[in-house]
Design a protein around this motif. Structure first.
Motif, short mmCIF file in Angstrom:
data_model
loop_
_atom_site.label_atom_id
_atom_site.label_comp_id
_atom_site.label_asym_id
_atom_site.label_seq_id
_atom_site.Cartn_x
_atom_site.Cartn_y
_atom_site.Cartn_z
N UNK A 88 6.63 1.36 2.76
CA UNK A 88 6.52 2.65 3.46
C UNK A 88 5.08 3.12 3.28
N UNK A 89 4.33 3.15 4.38
CA UNK A 89 2.93 3.57 4.32
C UNK A 89 2.85 5.04 4.72
N UNK B 294 0.82 -1.22 0.00
CA UNK B 294 0.00 0.00 0.00
C UNK B 294 0.86 1.27 0.00
N UNK B 295 0.41 2.28 -0.74
CA UNK B 295 1.14 3.55 -0.81
C UNK B 295 0.88 4.40 0.43
N UNK B 296 -0.41 4.52 0.81
CA UNK B 296 -0.73 5.36 1.95
C UNK B 296 -2.08 6.03 1.79
N UNK B 297 -2.36 6.98 2.66
CA UNK B 297 -3.66 7.61 2.71
C UNK B 297 -3.48 9.11 2.94
N UNK B 298 -4.35 9.91 2.32
CA UNK B 298 -4.38 11.35 2.53
C UNK B 298 -5.64 11.67 3.33
N UNK B 299 -5.44 12.27 4.52
CA UNK B 299 -6.55 12.62 5.41
C UNK B 299 -6.74 14.13 5.37
N UNK B 300 -7.92 14.54 4.95
CA UNK B 300 -8.23 15.97 4.90
C UNK B 300 -9.46 16.21 5.77
N UNK B 301 -9.64 17.46 6.19
CA UNK B 301 -10.86 17.74 6.94
C UNK B 301 -10.69 18.78 8.01
N UNK B 302 -11.63 18.73 8.95
CA UNK B 302 -11.74 19.74 10.01
C UNK B 302 -10.59 19.59 11.00
N UNK B 303 -9.93 20.70 11.37
CA UNK B 303 -8.84 20.62 12.36
C UNK B 303 -9.33 20.03 13.68
N UNK B 304 -8.48 19.22 14.31
CA UNK B 304 -8.77 18.69 15.64
C UNK B 304 -9.62 17.45 15.66
N UNK C 234 7.77 0.81 7.53
CA UNK C 234 7.51 1.87 8.49
C UNK C 234 6.31 2.67 8.04
N UNK C 235 5.85 3.55 8.93
CA UNK C 235 4.79 4.52 8.62
C UNK C 235 5.46 5.88 8.52
N UNK C 236 5.23 6.58 7.41
CA UNK C 236 5.81 7.91 7.19
C UNK C 236 4.70 8.94 7.32
N UNK C 237 4.81 9.79 8.33
CA UNK C 237 3.78 10.78 8.64
C UNK C 237 4.20 12.14 8.11
N UNK C 238 3.36 12.73 7.25
CA UNK C 238 3.59 14.07 6.71
C UNK C 238 2.44 14.94 7.20
N UNK C 239 2.69 15.71 8.26
CA UNK C 239 1.64 16.52 8.87
C UNK C 239 1.49 17.84 8.13
N UNK C 240 0.24 18.22 7.86
CA UNK C 240 -0.07 19.47 7.15
C UNK C 240 0.77 19.59 5.89
#
Length: 520
Positions: free
Chosen positions: A369-370, A269-279, A330-336
């Motif tokens: 790398x997810x 799997x490549x990964x997921x893009x999460x969009x939406x309301x802050x918090x 591993x999981x690669x987290x790209x915040x904002x």
């Protein structure tokens, strides 16, 4: 076919063709010499001479390791090679990191002269080095690039090492454990992997939980890199309330992420893009995924990637993504992610090049790398990042509905008050939290937890808890226009991360993008 097998095949054909100079590029000298020796020990070459020169041992017979001469200097070895190439046919001399041969210098021209002597009498000069050869040398011959071991080869290294230690120490690993360990160790040299395994054995046993510890060894091997950092997880950061559809989708992806995909055309799997309301739990989801999947979490800081010089940003991003590949799984987290890749007012073209480089890596990388990328302002993202096929899915994280708020309130109440809320209180809090994001609920119950800490649990009465919720002002009330604009975009263009598209439509009156259908 593994890279080692391909390199073996190429080197064998080059020696059979008597190519005058052959470059074997690798950072693993021992493994590269094993490759050359394997070719030299072919039965059809039993009568052909092979010598190898290293700074430490001088010139020796490759097969028997017997010294070829007393002079252990590089000059002496080159003189010996020149003599052999002039007096006999089909001789092969291997030089291991003899000098800097990456540009036009005296050493490079000396080796070029040796290659011409070898060519005149069907001989070969093999250069084992970790740097590119000078173009003048490259034009005289061929080259082989021996990469680091892939998962299949690393698995064989681990199995062979464990086989040698069976009966010496207790070993609890199954075949699946060994394959997971191989995935963790992909990206490190074979010698480092053996050292890691030896460290585990030296403790007196090899337990199944040691597989996860291999990620820590990888951290120490690669060290710190600007823009990429290991995120240490706390137990409190591994729970997520609500987001039912997202969590179900992730459970399915986890099975693919950990599956043996050899013999199939499937890719991890490549990964997921999460969009939406802050918090509403986007960043928390990245931590929860890493915890549930038992994978290390790394955060890519795009702000630290950006440099002031031409090409610096692109080079840093390339290095960070290459390192992420070596750190897999591993999981690669790209915040904002929009803050680093938006580039609406960028006149230099740097952001566009970064987007192109990131998308190319996302498309072509076959490492486990997810990527979990989050965005609060998806409108500023480049359209090519949102196209289907970039990420595995685009989820919209909306304000939680009543059922999700009930789950979130119960989770944070138990965390901060150390007991579940009374059913009648829970029902009232669900009503009072209409329009709350998950972060708003946590903030209110954190204040309740402070009261418990200062005055004891008996001081927390239902009226105090309800007053705390009443006095909490969520973003959906302080900035309703912005929140409604975000929600309007997400309802039509992304998969709901909540319970289902059908439920979301019934609750909001809007048509969902589509209903997710999950396999068993």
């Amino acid at each position: 076919m593994s890279n080692y097998a391909e390199s073996l095949k190429d080197l064998d054909s080059y020696i059979s063709a008597r190519v005058p100079i052959i470059g074997v590029r690798s950072i693993e000298q021992v493994r590269a010499l094993r490759l050359v020796k394997q070719v030299a020990e072919s039965p059809r070459r039993a009568s052909l001479p092979f010598w190898v020169y290293t700074r430490a041992t001088g010139l020796r017979d490759l097969r028997t390791n017997a010294p070829a001469q007393e002079d252990r200097s590089l000059t002496g070895a080159m003189d010996f090679a020149a003599q052999q190439f002039s007096s006999r046919a089909q001789a092969t001399v291997i030089f291991v990191d003899p000098e800097d041969l990456s540009d036009d210098n005296t050493a490079s021209r000396h080796v070029a002269e040796l290659a011409r002597l070898a060519d005149a009498n069907s001989g070969s000069v093999i250069i084992v080095t970790d740097t590119p050869l000078w173009a003048g040398l490259e034009r005289l011959g061929m080259s082989v690039a021996l990469d680091l071991p892939d998962a299949t080869e690393m698995y064989e290294v681990i199995v062979e090492f464990l086989r040698d230690h069976h009966g010496v120490v207790p070993i609890a690993w199954t075949e699946q454990d060994a394959r997971r360990a191989a995935e963790f160790l992909v990206g490190v040299p074979e010698g480092t992997a053996i050292n890691v395994m030896a460290t585990l054995v030296a403790r007196g046993s090899v337990e199944r939980e040691d597989v996860e510890k291999l990620a820590e060894f990888k951290d120490k091997h690669f060290g710190a890199l600007a823009g990429l950092e290991r995120v240490r997880l706390r137990d409190a950061e591994t729970e997520v309330g609500g987001l039912t559809s997202l969590r179900e989708w992730l459970r399915r992806k986890q099975r693919i992420m950990s599956a043996d995909l050899r013999g199939t055309e499937l890719r991890p799997p490549r990964g997921v893009l999460l969009v939406g309301v802050p918090g509403c739990g986007k960043s928390l989801s990245a931590k929860a995924i890493a915890a549930e999947w038992r994978l290390p979490l790394y955060r890519l800081d795009l702000g630290a990637i950006l440099g002031q010089y031409v090409g610096q940003s692109e080079g840093r991003l390339r290095e960070a993504l290459d390192t992420a590949d070596r750190l897999a799984p591993c999981v690669l987290w790209i915040d904002e992610i929009e803050k680093g890749l938006a580039g609406q007012n960028d006149s230099t073209g740097v952001n566009r090049r970064l987007v192109g480089q990131f998308l190319f890596w996302l498309q072509e990388s076959r490492h486990r790398v997810f990527v979990v990328a989050t965005s609060n302002d998806v409108r500023s993202l480049p359209p090519e990042l949102l196209r289907k096929g970039r990420f595995d899915e685009l989820f919209f994280v909306d304000l939680p509905d009543a059922e999700d708020r009930q789950e979130i309130i119960g989770m944070y109440y138990r965390r901060y008050v150390s007991q579940p809320p009374a059913p009648e209180l829970l029902d009232k809090l669900v009503g009072l939290s209409e329009g709350f994001a998950g972060a708003d609920i946590e903030a209110a119950l954190h204040e309740v937890g402070e009261q418990v800490y200062l005055n004891g649990a008996e001081s927390v009465r239902p009226d105090f808890v309800m007053d705390t919720f009443t006095n909490t002002m969520p973003l959906s009330r302080t900035n309703p226009e912005q929140i409604e604009e975000i929600r309007g975009w997400g309802r039509e263009r992304a998969v709901p991360a909540g319970r289902s598209a059908v439920t979301a439509s019934a609750a909001t009156g809007h048509r969902g993008r589509r209903v997710m259908v999950f396999g068993d």
